[in-house]
Design an enzyme around this catalytic site. Structure first.
Site, short mmCIF file in Angstrom:
data_model
loop_
_atom_site.label_atom_id
_atom_site.label_comp_id
_atom_site.label_asym_id
_atom_site.label_seq_id
_atom_site.Cartn_x
_atom_site.Cartn_y
_atom_site.Cartn_z
N PRO A 1 0.83 -1.21 0.00
CA PRO A 1 0.00 0.00 0.00
C PRO A 1 0.86 1.25 0.00
O PRO A 1 1.98 1.24 0.51
CB PRO A 1 -0.78 -0.10 1.32
CG PRO A 1 -0.01 -1.04 2.18
CD PRO A 1 0.75 -1.96 1.26
N ASP A 2 0.33 2.35 -0.57
CA ASP A 2 1.04 3.62 -0.42
C ASP A 2 0.65 4.22 0.92
O ASP A 2 0.03 3.54 1.76
CB ASP A 2 0.82 4.56 -1.63
CG ASP A 2 -0.61 5.06 -1.74
OD1 ASP A 2 -1.42 4.82 -0.81
OD2 ASP A 2 -0.93 5.70 -2.76
N PHE A 3 1.00 5.46 1.18
CA PHE A 3 0.73 6.04 2.50
C PHE A 3 -0.56 6.83 2.54
O PHE A 3 -1.36 6.70 3.44
CB PHE A 3 1.90 6.95 2.92
CG PHE A 3 3.18 6.19 3.09
CD1 PHE A 3 3.46 5.58 4.30
CD2 PHE A 3 4.07 6.05 2.04
CE1 PHE A 3 4.63 4.84 4.46
CE2 PHE A 3 5.23 5.32 2.19
CZ PHE A 3 5.52 4.72 3.40
N ARG A 4 -0.78 7.68 1.52
CA ARG A 4 -1.82 8.70 1.64
C ARG A 4 -3.03 8.52 0.75
O ARG A 4 -3.92 9.37 0.75
CB ARG A 4 -1.20 10.09 1.40
CG ARG A 4 -0.19 10.45 2.47
CD ARG A 4 0.50 11.77 2.31
NE ARG A 4 1.47 11.96 3.38
CZ ARG A 4 2.69 11.40 3.42
NH1 ARG A 4 3.09 10.63 2.42
NH2 ARG A 4 3.49 11.60 4.44
N ASN B 1 11.18 5.14 -1.39
CA ASN B 1 10.69 3.84 -0.96
C ASN B 1 11.75 3.05 -0.19
O ASN B 1 12.94 3.13 -0.50
CB ASN B 1 10.20 3.04 -2.17
CG ASN B 1 9.05 3.74 -2.86
OD1 ASN B 1 8.47 4.66 -2.29
ND2 ASN B 1 8.74 3.32 -4.08
N ASP C 1 11.32 -0.27 0.19
CA ASP C 1 11.04 -1.68 -0.12
C ASP C 1 12.15 -2.36 -0.91
O ASP C 1 12.07 -3.55 -1.17
CB ASP C 1 9.70 -1.79 -0.87
CG ASP C 1 9.62 -0.93 -2.13
OD1 ASP C 1 10.66 -0.72 -2.78
OD2 ASP C 1 8.50 -0.47 -2.47
N HIS D 1 15.07 7.76 1.90
CA HIS D 1 14.52 7.48 3.22
C HIS D 1 15.08 6.18 3.80
O HIS D 1 14.45 5.54 4.64
CB HIS D 1 12.98 7.44 3.16
CG HIS D 1 12.38 8.79 2.86
ND1 HIS D 1 11.07 8.99 2.49
CD2 HIS D 1 12.94 10.03 2.88
CE1 HIS D 1 10.85 10.29 2.29
NE2 HIS D 1 11.97 10.94 2.50
N CYS E 1 23.65 -3.60 24.39
CA CYS E 1 23.16 -2.73 25.48
C CYS E 1 21.68 -2.90 25.76
O CYS E 1 21.12 -2.20 26.59
CB CYS E 1 23.45 -1.26 25.14
SG CYS E 1 22.28 -0.55 23.98
N THR F 1 4.33 9.56 -6.39
CA THR F 1 4.53 10.24 -5.11
C THR F 1 3.59 11.42 -4.99
O THR F 1 3.30 12.10 -5.98
CB THR F 1 5.98 10.70 -4.90
OG1 THR F 1 6.06 11.52 -3.74
CG2 THR F 1 6.53 11.47 -6.09
N SER F 2 3.14 11.67 -3.75
CA SER F 2 2.25 12.81 -3.52
C SER F 2 3.06 14.10 -3.39
O SER F 2 2.47 15.18 -3.28
CB SER F 2 1.43 12.58 -2.25
OG SER F 2 2.30 12.42 -1.13
#
Ligand code: OAD
Length: 270
Positions: free
Chosen positions: A38-41, A112, A114, A131, A166, A203-204
């Protein structure tokens, strides 16, 4: 005006001309939706519209570093569903590889995580994962690297990866909100000034600084938007072209016009 016509015919003719040598890509989640990610928006199908089950204060919190420091669970629930390896590159990814094989591709900037560009065979030195990606991971406390195989196991079994040194939380090297983009992103921006064509796909153009790359290319450089929606103030420049349809269909049309369709299909079948 550099393009004869402001459509895919004009773009194809331009690509065939001597003037078009360096093509840059800016990619987003829309190039992977046909792979099943799925995309985000997107209003109904996008990730942010479907996160109620994670009980987040706001959808983007799942990728927010401050939130993650206290509660990494929602991210790992999602990581289990979106783990790379489950999905196959799309026709659009093969188109990017074809541009590389024909020596047109200068750089593919992708938002992306992915890794489908690499898996489609786009050369690693032509991809900037702005990203980050799921390829490596570190402890957010002591910064120690965490082994790939253990990470895969944890994500598969829906367990939290914990630093072997840690006991801090481990996070894939994905850029979360509140974190800086990789150095290689910033150091490669200057090359955009040499672009002969910029193709923006899926892309948006809402997340900065990535979205602002569209402004770096020269005013005379044709910009092509392959997206379902008109975004990014497209059309503000004289050589802006948009093609509002699924990007797999758009790249097929472009390849038809260029006589590259068989090669595209062969790469995709690869
Ligand atoms: P978005 O979900 O914001 O935008 C995806 C765009 O692709 C929308 O404009 C869709 O209409 C379009 N789209 C969807 N399917 C398509 C298809 N088959 N063909 C063409 N277009 C299609 O995704 P991004 O712009 O990639 O950041 O989101 C940017 C960043 O926001 C992501 O990298 C992520 C997110 O928060 C981080 O996680 C740091």
């Amino acid at each position: 005006q550099v393009l004869e016509t402001l459509d895919l015919h004009g773009i194809a003719k331009y690509i065939k001309s001597d003037a078009c040598k360096n093509i840059f890509i800016m990619a987003g989640a829309g190039i992977s939706t046909s792979a099943g990610i799925p995309d985000f928006r997107s209003p109904d199908t996008g990730l942010y519209a479907n996160l109620a089950r994670l009980k987040l204060p706001y959808p983007e919190a799942v990728f927010d570093i401050t939130f993650f420091r206290n509660n990494p669970k929602p991210f790992y629930t999602l990581a289990h569903e979106l783990a790379p390896g489950k999905f196959r590159p799309t026709l659009t990814h093969s188109f990017i590889r074809l541009l590389a094989e024909k020596n047109y591709l200068h750089t593919c900037f992708t938002q992306n995580i992915d890794t489908l560009e690499r898996r489609a065979g786009v050369p690693a030195d032509k991809i900037i994962e702005a990203h980050g990606s799921f390829a490596t991971q570190h402890c957010i406390k002591c910064k120690a690297e965490y082994p790939d195989d253990e990470m895969r196991e944890k994500i598969k079994n829906q367990e939290l990866p914990i630093c072997n040194k840690c006991k801090g939380y481990v996070k894939p090297d994905i850029v979360f909100f509140g974190e800086g983009l990789p150095d290689e992103f910033f150091s490669s921006l200057e090359h955009l000034r040499s672009a002969d064509l910029l193709i923006v796909m899926g892309t948006s153009l809402t997340v900065h600084p990535f979205a602002s790359l569209t402004e770096i290319v020269d005013e005379s450089c044709p910009r092509l938007l392959l997206n379902l929606d008109l975004v990014g103030g497209w059309g503000s420049r004289t050589n802006d072209v948009s093609c509002l349809m699924p990007c797999d269909d758009a790249v097929r049309k472009i390849c038809e016009l260029l006589g590259w369709e068989e090669e595209l299909d062969a790469l995709w079948a690869d």
